[in-house]
Design a protein around this motif. Sequence first.
Motif, PDB file in Angstrom:
ATOM      1  N   GLY A   1       6.691  50.314  20.240  1.00  0.00           N
ATOM      2  CA  GLY A   1       7.729  49.153  20.307  1.00  0.00           C
ATOM      3  C   GLY A   1       7.327  47.982  20.803  1.00  0.00           C
ATOM      4  O   GLY A   1       8.133  47.072  20.851  1.00  0.00           O
ATOM      5  N   PHE A   2       6.071  47.663  21.208  1.00  0.00           N
ATOM      6  CA  PHE A   2       5.467  46.498  21.625  1.00  0.00           C
ATOM      7  C   PHE A   2       4.048  46.592  21.305  1.00  0.00           C
ATOM      8  O   PHE A   2       3.489  47.644  21.635  1.00  0.00           O
ATOM      9  CB  PHE A   2       5.947  45.991  23.026  1.00  0.00           C
ATOM     10  N   ASP A   3       3.303  45.663  21.221  1.00  0.00           N
ATOM     11  CA  ASP A   3       1.767  45.535  20.973  1.00  0.00           C
ATOM     12  C   ASP A   3       1.375  45.456  22.571  1.00  0.00           C
ATOM     13  O   ASP A   3       1.158  44.536  23.278  1.00  0.00           O
ATOM     14  CB  ASP A   3       1.595  44.129  20.464  1.00  0.00           C
ATOM     15  N   ALA A   4       0.987  46.822  22.966  1.00  0.00           N
ATOM     16  CA  ALA A   4       0.963  47.068  24.329  1.00  0.00           C
ATOM     17  C   ALA A   4      -0.507  47.835  24.554  1.00  0.00           C
ATOM     18  O   ALA A   4      -0.214  49.255  24.679  1.00  0.00           O
ATOM     19  CB  ALA A   4       1.978  47.444  25.102  1.00  0.00           C
ATOM     20  N   PRO A   5      -1.568  47.456  24.690  1.00  0.00           N
ATOM     21  CA  PRO A   5      -2.902  48.420  25.050  1.00  0.00           C
ATOM     22  C   PRO A   5      -2.640  48.771  26.257  1.00  0.00           C
ATOM     23  O   PRO A   5      -2.203  47.929  27.437  1.00  0.00           O
ATOM     24  CB  PRO A   5      -4.021  47.497  24.747  1.00  0.00           C
ATOM     25  N   PRO A   6      -2.451  50.314  26.627  1.00  0.00           N
ATOM     26  CA  PRO A   6      -2.132  50.685  27.899  1.00  0.00           C
ATOM     27  C   PRO A   6      -2.922  50.755  29.080  1.00  0.00           C
ATOM     28  O   PRO A   6      -2.470  50.876  30.206  1.00  0.00           O
ATOM     29  CB  PRO A   6      -1.727  52.038  27.421  1.00  0.00           C
ATOM     30  N   TYR A   7      -4.097  50.426  28.817  1.00  0.00           N
ATOM     31  CA  TYR A   7      -5.269  50.665  29.891  1.00  0.00           C
ATOM     32  C   TYR A   7      -5.649  49.534  30.929  1.00  0.00           C
ATOM     33  O   TYR A   7      -5.260  48.606  30.582  1.00  0.00           O
ATOM     34  CB  TYR A   7      -6.563  51.051  29.285  1.00  0.00           C
ATOM     35  N   THR A   8      -6.595  50.030  31.589  1.00  0.00           N
ATOM     36  CA  THR A   8      -7.105  49.013  32.516  1.00  0.00           C
ATOM     37  C   THR A   8      -8.615  49.655  32.625  1.00  0.00           C
ATOM     38  O   THR A   8      -8.925  50.787  32.419  1.00  0.00           O
ATOM     39  CB  THR A   8      -6.387  49.212  33.906  1.00  0.00           C
ATOM     40  N   TYR A   9      -9.727  48.778  32.881  1.00  0.00           N
ATOM     41  CA  TYR A   9     -10.909  49.146  32.905  1.00  0.00           C
ATOM     42  C   TYR A   9     -11.540  50.114  33.934  1.00  0.00           C
ATOM     43  O   TYR A   9     -12.394  50.807  33.491  1.00  0.00           O
ATOM     44  CB  TYR A   9     -11.818  47.884  33.132  1.00  0.00           C
ATOM     45  N   ALA A  10     -10.553  50.460  34.879  1.00  0.00           N
ATOM     46  CA  ALA A  10     -10.947  51.589  35.734  1.00  0.00           C
ATOM     47  C   ALA A  10     -10.924  52.804  35.091  1.00  0.00           C
ATOM     48  O   ALA A  10     -11.605  53.847  35.305  1.00  0.00           O
ATOM     49  CB  ALA A  10     -10.056  51.626  36.926  1.00  0.00           C
ATOM     50  N   ASP A  11     -10.210  52.925  33.683  1.00  0.00           N
ATOM     51  CA  ASP A  11     -10.192  54.198  33.015  1.00  0.00           C
ATOM     52  C   ASP A  11     -11.569  54.405  32.561  1.00  0.00           C
ATOM     53  O   ASP A  11     -11.624  55.693  32.000  1.00  0.00           O
ATOM     54  CB  ASP A  11      -9.213  54.046  31.984  1.00  0.00           C
TER      55      ASP A  11
ATOM     56  N   ARG B   1      -1.788  58.090  32.634  1.00  0.00           N
ATOM     57  CA  ARG B   1      -2.347  58.632  33.900  1.00  0.00           C
ATOM     58  C   ARG B   1      -3.766  57.954  33.967  1.00  0.00           C
ATOM     59  O   ARG B   1      -4.307  57.663  32.896  1.00  0.00           O
ATOM     60  CB  ARG B   1      -2.568  60.061  33.774  1.00  0.00           C
ATOM     61  N   PRO B   2      -4.519  57.806  35.118  1.00  0.00           N
ATOM     62  CA  PRO B   2      -5.847  57.380  35.178  1.00  0.00           C
ATOM     63  C   PRO B   2      -6.788  58.027  34.100  1.00  0.00           C
ATOM     64  O   PRO B   2      -6.778  59.216  34.083  1.00  0.00           O
ATOM     65  CB  PRO B   2      -6.333  57.875  36.535  1.00  0.00           C
ATOM     66  N   GLY B   3      -7.682  57.337  33.578  1.00  0.00           N
ATOM     67  CA  GLY B   3      -8.647  57.701  32.650  1.00  0.00           C
ATOM     68  C   GLY B   3      -8.136  58.297  31.374  1.00  0.00           C
ATOM     69  O   GLY B   3      -8.700  59.216  30.938  1.00  0.00           O
ATOM     70  N   THR B   4      -7.119  58.062  30.861  1.00  0.00           N
ATOM     71  CA  THR B   4      -6.219  58.427  29.797  1.00  0.00           C
ATOM     72  C   THR B   4      -6.086  57.425  28.836  1.00  0.00           C
ATOM     73  O   THR B   4      -6.546  56.289  28.974  1.00  0.00           O
ATOM     74  CB  THR B   4      -5.121  59.397  29.865  1.00  0.00           C
ATOM     75  N   GLY B   5      -5.334  57.553  27.671  1.00  0.00           N
ATOM     76  CA  GLY B   5      -4.913  56.400  26.934  1.00  0.00           C
ATOM     77  C   GLY B   5      -5.289  56.291  25.480  1.00  0.00           C
ATOM     78  O   GLY B   5      -6.387  56.791  25.268  1.00  0.00           O
ATOM     79  N   ALA B   6      -4.738  55.786  24.559  1.00  0.00           N
ATOM     80  CA  ALA B   6      -5.027  55.490  23.405  1.00  0.00           C
ATOM     81  C   ALA B   6      -5.197  54.000  23.101  1.00  0.00           C
ATOM     82  O   ALA B   6      -4.384  53.162  23.264  1.00  0.00           O
ATOM     83  CB  ALA B   6      -3.790  55.774  22.177  1.00  0.00           C
ATOM     84  N   ASN B   7      -6.448  53.553  23.276  1.00  0.00           N
ATOM     85  CA  ASN B   7      -6.995  52.364  24.027  1.00  0.00           C
ATOM     86  C   ASN B   7      -7.736  51.422  22.897  1.00  0.00           C
ATOM     87  O   ASN B   7      -8.724  51.855  22.616  1.00  0.00           O
ATOM     88  CB  ASN B   7      -7.775  52.312  25.009  1.00  0.00           C
ATOM     89  N   SER B   8      -7.351  50.373  22.378  1.00  0.00           N
ATOM     90  CA  SER B   8      -7.737  49.642  21.272  1.00  0.00           C
ATOM     91  C   SER B   8      -8.344  48.800  22.182  1.00  0.00           C
ATOM     92  O   SER B   8      -7.942  47.752  23.085  1.00  0.00           O
ATOM     93  CB  SER B   8      -6.695  49.066  20.638  1.00  0.00           C
ATOM     94  N   ILE B   9      -9.813  48.606  21.980  1.00  0.00           N
ATOM     95  CA  ILE B   9     -10.604  47.536  22.432  1.00  0.00           C
ATOM     96  C   ILE B   9     -10.502  46.260  21.597  1.00  0.00           C
ATOM     97  O   ILE B   9     -11.140  46.138  20.508  1.00  0.00           O
ATOM     98  CB  ILE B   9     -12.101  47.948  22.538  1.00  0.00           C
TER      99      ILE B   9
END
Length: 756
Positions: free
Chosen positions: A188-198, A358-366
Amino acid sequence: MIPPLDELLHARSGPMTADMVLHPADFGLGRVPARLKPAATTNSVCGFCSTGCSLTIHLNANGEAINLSANRDYPVNLGMACPKGWEALTPLAAPDRATTPLLRVKKSGALAPVSWKRALAAFTEHFKRTQRDHGPHSIAFLSTGQIVMEEMALLGALFKFGMGALHCDSNTRQCMATSHVAYKQSFGFDAPPYTYADFEESDALIFIGANPCIAHPIMWQRVMMNKRKPEIVVVDPRATETAQAATLHVVLRPKSDLTLLYGLAHLLIARGAVKKDFIAAHTTNYDAFAAFVATFTPQHTAAETGVPVATLHRLVEIIATREHVSFWWTMGVNQSHEATRTAQAIINLALMTGHIGRPGTGANSITGQCNAMGSRLFGNATSLLGGYDFAKPEHREHVGKILGLAPAQIPDHNGYAYDQILDAIDRGEIRALWVIATNPAHSWINQTRAKEILGKLDFLVVQDMYATTETARMADLVLPAAGWGEKEGILINSERRLGLVKKVARAPGQALSDFAIFQLVAEAWGCGELFRAWSSPEATFQILKQLSAGQPCDFSGIRDYAHIETSGGIQWPFNAAEAAVCSMEDERCQMERPEPSSITHRNSSIQQRRLFADGKFFHADGRAKFLFDPPRPMPEPPDTEYPFILLTGRGSSSQWHTGSRTDKSAVLRKLAPTVLTVEIHPDDAERLGLSAGDRATIRSRRGEAEAIAVVTATVQRGQIFLPMHFEAVNRLTFPSFDPHSRQPSYKACAVAVAKR
Ligand code: SF4
């Protein structure tokens, strides 16, 4: 008030004095020239890739940069930088910097220096005449993900609200359009969900079409800092540097990734390894997706992808049994004929297994470029400023209210995408083009046609640091622009972190910041009044804050540039409520650790924030959507005449895109081949009589390139690899586009190889 031209020239790029002249020799890796003693330091976010590392700039007594080092106290890079970052100052001192406006002389056909007044007059005269003779939408611009957010926003607003035009796009289309569309449709929005700690908190990291070892080396360092002994899976047809370091390399046929991902979904369902509660509470369309993947049996998937059934089971075992699984993708997915559905197939895997939020997860576009994320929000191209929709009257009204515009001044539909702009030039519909900090004559797919098309323009303006790029050499007018380090503003990195770029050097000659050039164009055009409040980058930042308020990307809780700097960058969303929580937490941290170390502090909720912890997505129903389509065949498969598949990608961590900046550094040139090389499998090389170091000719239906053979089993039989940084490569590429994102498919086409 916008400062007058003379003042801009004096204040922002006055004549260089001896102590301000920067020489490449002054910037060896980490070496401070003896004759220049640093008087102070300041921090600035790197202007190459989307990692967003902070660099500590060493200044002389005049406040001019003389060297840099990597910032130890920044939560992104923790004291590390890649070769491009270490050499970031060198391209500023290149001898081919554009130092004055240049206008093509009709008689001689050469570019000749002119004053800014003359240049601005030529710009407005040609663009206004084109609009008068051929309609308001006969002009266009192509911009970049390399300039700061405030500049992108001013350009987009000037063009659409001030100049009354519609068709504009940026080179973000070439790298990140797919992620943008995939997230928007799924979340529903262009939103990469992660943070580098992941990177450090995953038990398994699955990289699909991504080679962070060299494309995002500092992110890769964060993977190497992971203490959980993670599985590192790389899905790639080529044994990339990352694949060689992985615990599992899944070697698949080029462009069979969508089938593979559906096959994995099939196996996860068959094994009962799906999180039914999460799916029921937070998603839609799962049942249809589960029915769709029923035919993607292991046997079918193995036959289509070339991945053995046992490997499929091993990969599924990893996804099903590890608690923290993160999925990462970049250009191998985004640059494909079915890119959006492939990215969404990755998102589907994360959703169905509950590996998100959750920490260490995600569908993450770099992300690729340093500010592709900024251009996705504020380019005013496919989305209205702030991620709004041009087609929605309530969005136009809301944005108009903030900007003091009548809704009618805002277009009610999207303009053309990059490829459609070029097609419109080809058929004579668009006649004048403004190219800002990008180099389509080198980088656009099927380059020969792109050059022919650019040659058809009545008027081509190129605004760039250099007058020597392939596109600038074709221009009728060159506007000399300041580069990174010569201006200020905000870049947004891959993990949604806003970081500050500082002015630490004067632009040479009469070069001006892109921001100042857009201000001058607005004045010359006669619409300067509309942008009175956009008086500086920081004043513009305050406007963009208002535009973000209430959106998923809300950063209205950020006070000002100083707030970003002292916080180690700030990830969106950051509204007033989050600002209050972080401020309290920050105070607590200060009390618990009176001398906070960035190393212990870096994973705190202040500095590392991810999306969707509450399972709420951005569609109106708060749910994420499962989206899918049947895989389609590769647009140009190999045949008897062109029997090889050409793969393209980044060559090394010292090269950046078309090389317009990195080629200026002697240090960076030493770290990668300066001639085009082709990776070819030993069996194919033997068959063709090619030995390592031989010259080879590579032909496609569109053009030809010469390269030096590197005989290596990093590529499979029947495949070759070329690094994208060389001009000849895009003479070969096949122009196909993802139907949803219109991103070009650079990664695979049919070629023939012969010994030269
Ligand atoms: Fe700059 Fe990217 Fe290298 Fe970091 S990894 S120093 S942001 S180019």
